[in-house]
Design a protein around this motif. Structure first.
Motif, PDB file in Angstrom:
ATOM      1  N   LYS A 248       0.854  -1.194   0.000  1.00  0.00           N
ATOM      2  CA  LYS A 248       0.000   0.000   0.000  1.00  0.00           C
ATOM      3  C   LYS A 248       0.886   1.239   0.000  1.00  0.00           C
ATOM      4  CE  LYS A 248      -3.833  -1.784   2.766  1.00  0.00           C
ATOM      5  NZ  LYS A 248      -4.571  -1.568   4.007  1.00  0.00           N
ATOM      6  N   ALA A 249       0.603   2.158  -0.943  1.00  0.00           N
ATOM      7  CA  ALA A 249       1.423   3.366  -1.054  1.00  0.00           C
ATOM      8  C   ALA A 249       0.587   4.619  -0.805  1.00  0.00           C
ATOM      9  CB  ALA A 249       2.045   3.428  -2.448  1.00  0.00           C
ATOM     10  N   ALA A 250       1.208   5.599  -0.151  1.00  0.00           N
ATOM     11  CA  ALA A 250       0.561   6.899   0.051  1.00  0.00           C
ATOM     12  C   ALA A 250       1.406   7.968  -0.632  1.00  0.00           C
ATOM     13  CB  ALA A 250       0.430   7.202   1.535  1.00  0.00           C
ATOM     14  N   VAL A 251       0.736   9.028  -1.106  1.00  0.00           N
ATOM     15  CA  VAL A 251       1.423  10.136  -1.779  1.00  0.00           C
ATOM     16  C   VAL A 251       1.067  11.441  -1.082  1.00  0.00           C
ATOM     17  CG1 VAL A 251       1.654  11.418  -3.953  1.00  0.00           C
ATOM     18  CG2 VAL A 251       1.329   8.923  -3.999  1.00  0.00           C
ATOM     19  N   LEU A 252       2.087  12.231  -0.733  1.00  0.00           N
ATOM     20  CA  LEU A 252       1.875  13.570  -0.169  1.00  0.00           C
ATOM     21  C   LEU A 252       2.224  14.570  -1.263  1.00  0.00           C
ATOM     22  CD1 LEU A 252       1.805  11.929   2.416  1.00  0.00           C
ATOM     23  CD2 LEU A 252       3.453  13.478   3.441  1.00  0.00           C
ATOM     24  N   CYS A 253       1.255  15.398  -1.646  1.00  0.00           N
ATOM     25  CA  CYS A 253       1.508  16.296  -2.775  1.00  0.00           C
ATOM     26  C   CYS A 253       0.833  17.639  -2.554  1.00  0.00           C
ATOM     27  CB  CYS A 253       0.988  15.662  -4.062  1.00  0.00           C
ATOM     28  SG  CYS A 253      -0.794  15.423  -4.061  1.00  0.00           S
ATOM     29  N   SER A 254       1.166  18.589  -3.407  1.00  0.00           N
ATOM     30  CA  SER A 254       0.512  19.899  -3.325  1.00  0.00           C
ATOM     31  C   SER A 254      -0.908  19.767  -3.881  1.00  0.00           C
ATOM     32  CB  SER A 254       1.292  20.926  -4.134  1.00  0.00           C
ATOM     33  OG  SER A 254       1.187  20.606  -5.507  1.00  0.00           O
TER      34      SER A 254
ATOM     35  N   TYR B 121      -2.048  12.097  -9.672  1.00  0.00           N
ATOM     36  CA  TYR B 121      -1.873  10.764  -9.083  1.00  0.00           C
ATOM     37  C   TYR B 121      -3.190  10.000  -9.119  1.00  0.00           C
ATOM     38  CZ  TYR B 121       2.286  13.153  -7.479  1.00  0.00           C
ATOM     39  OH  TYR B 121       3.448  13.870  -7.445  1.00  0.00           O
ATOM     40  N   ARG B 122      -3.150   8.812  -9.699  1.00  0.00           N
ATOM     41  CA  ARG B 122      -4.377   8.025  -9.825  1.00  0.00           C
ATOM     42  C   ARG B 122      -4.338   6.787  -8.944  1.00  0.00           C
ATOM     43  NH1 ARG B 122      -6.758  10.270 -14.623  1.00  0.00           N
ATOM     44  NH2 ARG B 122      -6.707  12.389 -13.870  1.00  0.00           N
ATOM     45  N   GLN B 123      -3.154   6.419  -8.494  1.00  0.00           N
ATOM     46  CA  GLN B 123      -3.013   5.214  -7.682  1.00  0.00           C
ATOM     47  C   GLN B 123      -2.499   5.583  -6.304  1.00  0.00           C
ATOM     48  OE1 GLN B 123      -0.655   3.127 -10.824  1.00  0.00           O
ATOM     49  NE2 GLN B 123      -1.479   1.306  -9.843  1.00  0.00           N
ATOM     50  N   GLY B 124      -2.799   4.729  -5.325  1.00  0.00           N
ATOM     51  CA  GLY B 124      -2.324   4.956  -3.963  1.00  0.00           C
ATOM     52  C   GLY B 124      -3.254   5.891  -3.206  1.00  0.00           C
ATOM     53  N   PHE B 125      -2.987   6.068  -1.900  1.00  0.00           N
ATOM     54  CA  PHE B 125      -3.752   7.025  -1.097  1.00  0.00           C
ATOM     55  C   PHE B 125      -3.123   8.396  -1.343  1.00  0.00           C
ATOM     56  CE2 PHE B 125      -3.424   3.180   1.718  1.00  0.00           C
ATOM     57  CZ  PHE B 125      -4.728   2.737   1.539  1.00  0.00           C
ATOM     58  N   VAL B 126      -3.901   9.320  -1.887  1.00  0.00           N
ATOM     59  CA  VAL B 126      -3.338  10.629  -2.234  1.00  0.00           C
ATOM     60  C   VAL B 126      -3.770  11.681  -1.206  1.00  0.00           C
ATOM     61  CG1 VAL B 126      -3.191  12.412  -4.013  1.00  0.00           C
ATOM     62  CG2 VAL B 126      -3.326   9.989  -4.665  1.00  0.00           C
ATOM     63  N   PHE B 127      -2.783  12.358  -0.601  1.00  0.00           N
ATOM     64  CA  PHE B 127      -3.071  13.391   0.400  1.00  0.00           C
ATOM     65  C   PHE B 127      -2.603  14.757  -0.082  1.00  0.00           C
ATOM     66  CE2 PHE B 127      -2.713   9.503   2.934  1.00  0.00           C
ATOM     67  CZ  PHE B 127      -3.882   9.585   3.691  1.00  0.00           C
ATOM     68  N   PRO B 128      -3.529  15.601  -0.572  1.00  0.00           N
ATOM     69  CA  PRO B 128      -3.128  16.964  -0.934  1.00  0.00           C
ATOM     70  C   PRO B 128      -2.845  17.738   0.351  1.00  0.00           C
ATOM     71  CG  PRO B 128      -5.358  16.419  -1.731  1.00  0.00           C
ATOM     72  CD  PRO B 128      -4.958  15.352  -0.783  1.00  0.00           C
ATOM     73  N   LEU B 129      -1.721  18.441   0.359  1.00  0.00           N
ATOM     74  CA  LEU B 129      -1.276  19.153   1.576  1.00  0.00           C
ATOM     75  C   LEU B 129      -1.247  20.658   1.371  1.00  0.00           C
ATOM     76  CD1 LEU B 129       1.766  17.180   3.050  1.00  0.00           C
ATOM     77  CD2 LEU B 129      -0.255  17.921   4.276  1.00  0.00           C
ATOM     78  N   GLY B 130      -2.326  21.229   0.879  1.00  0.00           N
ATOM     79  CA  GLY B 130      -2.350  22.673   0.706  1.00  0.00           C
ATOM     80  C   GLY B 130      -1.770  23.102  -0.630  1.00  0.00           C
ATOM     81  N   GLY B 131      -2.133  24.299  -1.046  1.00  0.00           N
ATOM     82  CA  GLY B 131      -1.683  24.816  -2.331  1.00  0.00           C
ATOM     83  C   GLY B 131      -0.403  25.610  -2.215  1.00  0.00           C
ATOM     84  N   ALA B 132       0.207  25.923  -3.367  1.00  0.00           N
ATOM     85  CA  ALA B 132       1.463  26.681  -3.385  1.00  0.00           C
ATOM     86  C   ALA B 132       1.279  28.044  -2.716  1.00  0.00           C
ATOM     87  CB  ALA B 132       1.936  26.856  -4.819  1.00  0.00           C
TER      88      ALA B 132
END
Ligand code: AMP
Ligand code: MG
Length: 349
Positions: free
Chosen positions: A266-272, A279-290
């Motif tokens: 199981k993979a998680a992604v931390l992104c803007s 990102y289409r796969q994994g648990f995606v966590f948007p962490l706020g905008g630029a």
């Protein structure tokens, strides 16, 4: 010990709850409480036994000093032996708030509170619940972050309960932390003063007030520990975390997630916020905008804890080199990742 969790609002502070919480501290017990940075695990700063209880509850080595929280700026002189002019100026400008200053200590502060050091870390928080609690305790409150040692700091009462249920008498639930990153620590026992831990107030802001300061390269820096095997865990989620930076980072993260999922992990992604649809796969966590780095800071520890709840095996994080909080955010992320960083622009050896 049965831990009681009581809700308190910063707008309408329930004096009965605060009085009882203050009494627990005065009598040598532990209370976890909200501050504007993260939740604190508080005990009586003048009582060596309280300090020992804090270390035991956190599972923290007792040579890692605690921060002494005060409620009036004049109280600084009741714990510090010397207050250099620059320390006075900086604290006058930024207190109450997310700034901790290191000064020579007075003998009344026990070594148990300062991890055996002759110096003391002092902070005057802006959170009104925190200040009401300090006043009600009739003493000052020694507190590190209210997490088990090595785990991400706590920015909600539920996080504190996860880590410290049964270890503290009371948790004051004051809602989500406004800032979400620990205080900026500035050491005034050196000249020029040294930033030991980056936080909400960055180097530029501090230098505007007191002139040149140094940023420490060892204790709390971005630098990886020099000797192998010295890599310590801090803010760490259960999953193995890697930061991926440079041109084409999103594409590399997508490849890595695909690879891991093919292996049944199981993979998680931390992104803007802007990148979340990449990102289409994994648990995606948007962490706020630029343009909203404050949101990134506020969400960071909560998201790291969520990856644990979801049972992620691996985490890939984008870099968050935002203008004001970038240094502090990347400091926490790099530690959470145990300094595992992939730079897509570096030639692989
Ligand atoms: P925490 O708030 O849990 O991150 O813990 C307190 C932080 O303050 C730790 O990083 C300590 O190393 C730092 N600290 C507290 N007192 C001192 C001190 N006297 N000298 C240097 N660092 C300190
Ligand atoms: Mg901590």
């Amino acid at each position: 010990m049965k831990t009681r969790i009581l809700e308190v609002s910063e707008e309408h502070i329930d004096e009965n709850i605060i009085r009882e919480a203050g009494r627990i501290i005065k009598e040598g017990g532990l209370v976890a409480f909200p501050t504007e940075t993260v939740y604190g695990l508080g005990g009586n700063a003048f009582d060596p036994q309280s300090a020992k209880k804090i270390y035991a509850a956190k599972g923290r080595p007792s040579d890692n000093p605690l921060i002494v929280h005060i409620a009036e700026s004049g109280d600084l002189y009741k714990v510090a032996a010397e207050v250099p002019e620059k320390a006075k100026k900086l604290s006058e400008e930024l207190w109450p708030g997310p700034l901790t200053i290191i000064l020579k200590k007075l003998p009344v502060v026990p070594k148990e509170t300062t991890g055996g050091l002759d110096t003391v870390a002092v902070r005057l928080p802006s959170n009104r619940i925190a200040r009401a609690l300090i006043r009600a305790s009739g003493t000052f409150i020694a507190a590190p972050s209210a997490n088990r040692s090595g785990r991400p700091s706590t920015t909600r009462a539920s996080h504190v309960a996860e880590d410290l249920d049964g270890q503290v008498e009371m948790i004051l639930d004051g809602g989500g932390s406004a800032i979400g990153l620990e205080s900026t620590i500035v050491d005034f026992t050196a000249e020029p003063p040294v930033i030991l831990r980056p936080g909400y107030y960055n180097k530029k802001r501090i230098e505007e007030i007191i002139g040149p300061v140094e940023a420490d390269a060892g204790l709390e820096s971005d630098a990886a520990p020099k000797a192998p095997g010295m890599k310590y865990r801090h803010y760490a989620p259960k999953a193995e975390m890697t930061i991926v930076e440079g041109e084409g980072a999103a594409e590399r993260i997508r490849e890595l997630v695909r690879e891991k999922e093919e292996q049944g992990k199981k993979a998680a992604v931390l992104c803007s916020e802007e990148h979340k649809d990449l990102y289409r796969q994994g648990f995606v966590f948007p962490l706020g905008g630029a343009d909203n780095e404050e949101e990134t800071a506020r969400k960071l520890f909560d998201v790291l804890r969520k990856t644990d709840e979801l049972g992620a095996d691996v985490i890939y994080s984008e870099a968050f080199n935002t203008p004001n909080l970038g240094t502090a955010i990347m400091n926490r992320l790099q530690k959470a990742a145990g300094h595992r960083i992939i730079n897509t622009e570096e030639v692989q050896e």
